[in-house]
Design an enzyme around this catalytic site. Structure first.
Site, PDB file in Angstrom:
ATOM      1  N   GLY A 191       0.825  -1.276  -0.046  1.00 33.69           N
ATOM      2  CA  GLY A 191       0.035  -0.008   0.287  1.00 33.69           C
ATOM      3  C   GLY A 191       0.932   1.203  -0.059  1.00 33.69           C
ATOM      4  N   GLU A 212       1.854  -8.445  -1.076  1.00 35.42           N
ATOM      5  CA  GLU A 212       0.649  -7.958  -0.971  1.00 35.42           C
ATOM      6  C   GLU A 212      -0.447  -8.841  -1.320  1.00 35.42           C
ATOM      7  OE1 GLU A 212      -0.843  -4.827  -0.739  1.00 35.42           O
ATOM      8  OE2 GLU A 212      -2.636  -6.111  -1.090  1.00 35.42           O
ATOM      9  N   ALA A 329      -3.538  13.126   6.582  1.00 37.66           N
ATOM     10  CA  ALA A 329      -3.525  14.512   7.358  1.00 37.66           C
ATOM     11  C   ALA A 329      -4.369  15.421   6.912  1.00 37.66           C
ATOM     12  CB  ALA A 329      -1.859  14.757   7.495  1.00 37.66           C
ATOM     13  N   HIS A 453       4.473  28.331 -20.107  1.00 38.11           N
ATOM     14  CA  HIS A 453       5.443  27.495 -20.857  1.00 38.11           C
ATOM     15  C   HIS A 453       6.921  27.439 -20.419  1.00 38.11           C
ATOM     16  CE1 HIS A 453       6.721  24.908 -23.947  1.00 38.11           C
ATOM     17  NE2 HIS A 453       7.558  25.780 -24.503  1.00 38.11           N
TER      18      HIS A 453
END
Ligand code: FAD
Ligand code: NAD
Length: 477
Positions: A191, A212, A329, A453
């Site tokens: 993860g 996993e 968070a 750009h």
């Protein structure tokens, strides 16, 4: 007489400390109870995020990427390096300094905002009363509060088959503090934590194997980007084995033996020098409230709340990792602000549909809104515009041309429904998408916005143009 406050916050992570600061800004007399202490036993505000999460992991991700680049990524630029050496102790010391500066910064912010910081354990007694046990004592004081905000965060999920020993088998906190680079590193869970910390140690020289459980890689991300990311991470040497179930872990002679069933149900064994268990996190609710308070938890053990973070008890709120939603968070911080504003009588609000996710790998991956598979499953008619960084002048100049930007827009209204980025600066580029979507922008709105750009953000612009098959710097299909 009991101390008395307008608001008492339990927990000073990014949810709790932000809530406390916003409450104080709004003129509320606020206290914040937190029990985190650093290696020297000193209070260290900021919770998981600042102490053992977002910040130390990003410090090591940055240092390890610079080391890797200087060691083997600069020849393409015509810069030849020899004798590059790793000083892991200095790298770890830098990480610790950054954490120290930020955690002390929160203490400073508490002072400036006249927030009472209380070091120790907080417990909800019943509405209007909080128990506070100062660190180093057993004696619980009672504090009265008109409003209580619960923000105790989360901790790693443990795995029965792989118990931690704090030395060879560790959780994410242990993996942030290795004093040497493991030759072979195993990680259970591919993860967010597995991939970020796996990247750190891979760049520093470890052979990294990730086991996993799911067959699908990064199931929460857009399928196309996840598939591309899997290929890129494999090229980087991350050995990601999907569909694996760990059945047992043994340690002997400073080696860890991991037994697991692979995707074909075959029994396999992996020998590594260190093993990290990173299989998710769970809410910190043990002992958070006395039974008599009757604080309601949901079926997964999170504090049960409504859309405004109100618990089942009057004037008691809960925010951050301890409640439903992504364990991020910024999600907790926004809930903290919204709850503080509601307490102060204002209309605080969090748009849960627009919380960006970021994976700080190299390249980074970031997304907001819905993925293509989610739109398909919901039967939404949508158009796709994507633009590869390989066609971006800036990305080529920087030497970071892997990945793409993909924009999903509603076929009828053209409203942007999701933006998915794999590539350089994805963590910063996603902010443009969040702002656009917050204002209900269409892909045409983005397409008609002037982008400087040469910038990486032009890839977002081109992807928006591509929704209407009018990208300039690639063939429109
Ligand atoms: P926490 O940060 O866990 O804080 C809770 C605080 O409350 C802690 O200090 C705890 O000690 C204290 N506490 C608990 N119970 C009590 C009690 N009874 N009394 C007193 N104090 C108590 N998120 C991101 O958005 N971006 C990232 O890049 C990112 N990277 C991460 C990397 C790692 C390795 C890990 C582990 C996490 C990462 N996260 C990241 C997730 C992020 O750290 C959490 O989502 C966030 O910290 C949750 O904030 P919180 O305030 O809810 O809880
Ligand atoms: P996660 O949910 O991202 O990943 C855990 C992985 O472990 C999943 O892929 C899951 O399928 C797998 N898994 C579960 N049980 C397993 C088993 N028995 N064997 C093998 N694999 C297994 O959780 P995490 O990586 O531990 O991170 C925890 C939380 O911290 C996340 O919710 C994330 O939001 C947060 N975090 C965020 C960031 C970021 O924003 N960049 C970084 C780190 C952590």
């Amino acid at each position: 007489m009991a101390k008395s406050f307008d608001v008492v916050v339990i927990g000073a992570g990014p949810a709790g400390y932000v809530a406390a600061i916003r409450c104080a800004q709004l003129g509320l007399k606020t206290a914040c109870i937190d029990n985190w202490v650093d290696g020297e036993g000193k209070p260290s505000l900021g919770g998981t995020c600042l102490n053992v999460g977002c910040i130390p992991s990003k410090a090591l991700l940055e240092s390890s990427e610079r080391y890797h680049q200087i060691k083997s990524g600069l020849a393409e630029h015509g810069i030849l390096t020899t004798g590059v050496k790793l000083d892991l102790a200095a790298m770890q010391a830098r990480k610790t300094r950054i954490v120290g500066a930020l955690t002390q910064g929160i203490a400073g912010l508490f002072k400036t905002n006249r927030i009472t910081a209380l070091t120790g354990k907080g417990q909800l007694l019943e509405t209007g009363r909080v128990g506070f046990t100062p660190r180093g004592t057993e004696q619980q004081e009672v504090i009265t509060a008109q409003h209580i905000i619960l923000a105790p965060g989360s901790r790693p999920v443990s795995l029965g088959a792989a118990p931690l020993d704090g030395d060879l088998v560790v959780d994410s906190s242990g993996a942030l503090a290795f004093a040497d680079v493991p030759k072979r590193l195993g990680i259970i869970g591919a993860g967010v934590i597995g991939l970020e910390l796996g990247s750190v140690w891979r760049r520093l020289g470890s052979e990294v194997v990730l086991l996993e459980a799911q067959q699908e890689f990064l199931s929460m991300a857009d399928d196309d980007l996840a598939a591309q990311a899997l290929k890129i991470f494999a090229q980087q040497g991350l050995d990601i084995r999907l569909g694996c179930r760990v059945t047992g872990v043994k340690t002997a002679r400073r080696q860890v033996q991991v037994a697991y069933q692979d995707a074909e149900n075959q029994t396999q064994e992996l020998k590594v020098d260190r093993l990290v268990v990173a299989v998710g996190r769970r809410p910190n609710t043990d002992g958070l409230a006395v039974a008599g308070a009757r604080l309601q938890l949901d079926e997964k053990g999170y504090v049960d709340i409504d859309e405004h973070c109100r618990t089942n008890l009057p004037n008691v709120y809960a925010i951050g990792d301890v409640v439903r939603g992504p364990m991020l968070a910024h999600k907790g911080s926004e809930e903290g602000v919204a709850v503080a504003e509601r307490i102060a009588g204002q209309p605080g609000h969090v748009d849960y549909d627009l919380i960006p996710s970021v994976l700080y790998t190299h390249p980074e991956m970031a997304w907001v809104g819905r993925s293509e598979s989610a739109l398909k499953a919901a039967g939404v008619d949508y158009r796709v515009g994507s633009f590869p960084f390989a066609a971006s002048g800036r990305a080529l100049a920087v030497g970071e041309s892997q990945g793409l930007v993909k924009i999903l827009a509603d076929t009828r209204s053209d409203r942007i429904l999701g933006v998915h980025i794999l590539g350089p600066g994805a963590s910063e580029l996603i902010a443009e998408a969040v702002v656009a979507m917050s204002f209900g922008a269409s892909s045409e709105d983005l397409a008609r916005t002037v982008h400087a750009h040469p910038t990486l953000a032009e890839a977002v612009h081109e992807a928006a143009l591509a929704v209407d098959k009018r990208a300039i710097h690639m063939r429109n299909r």
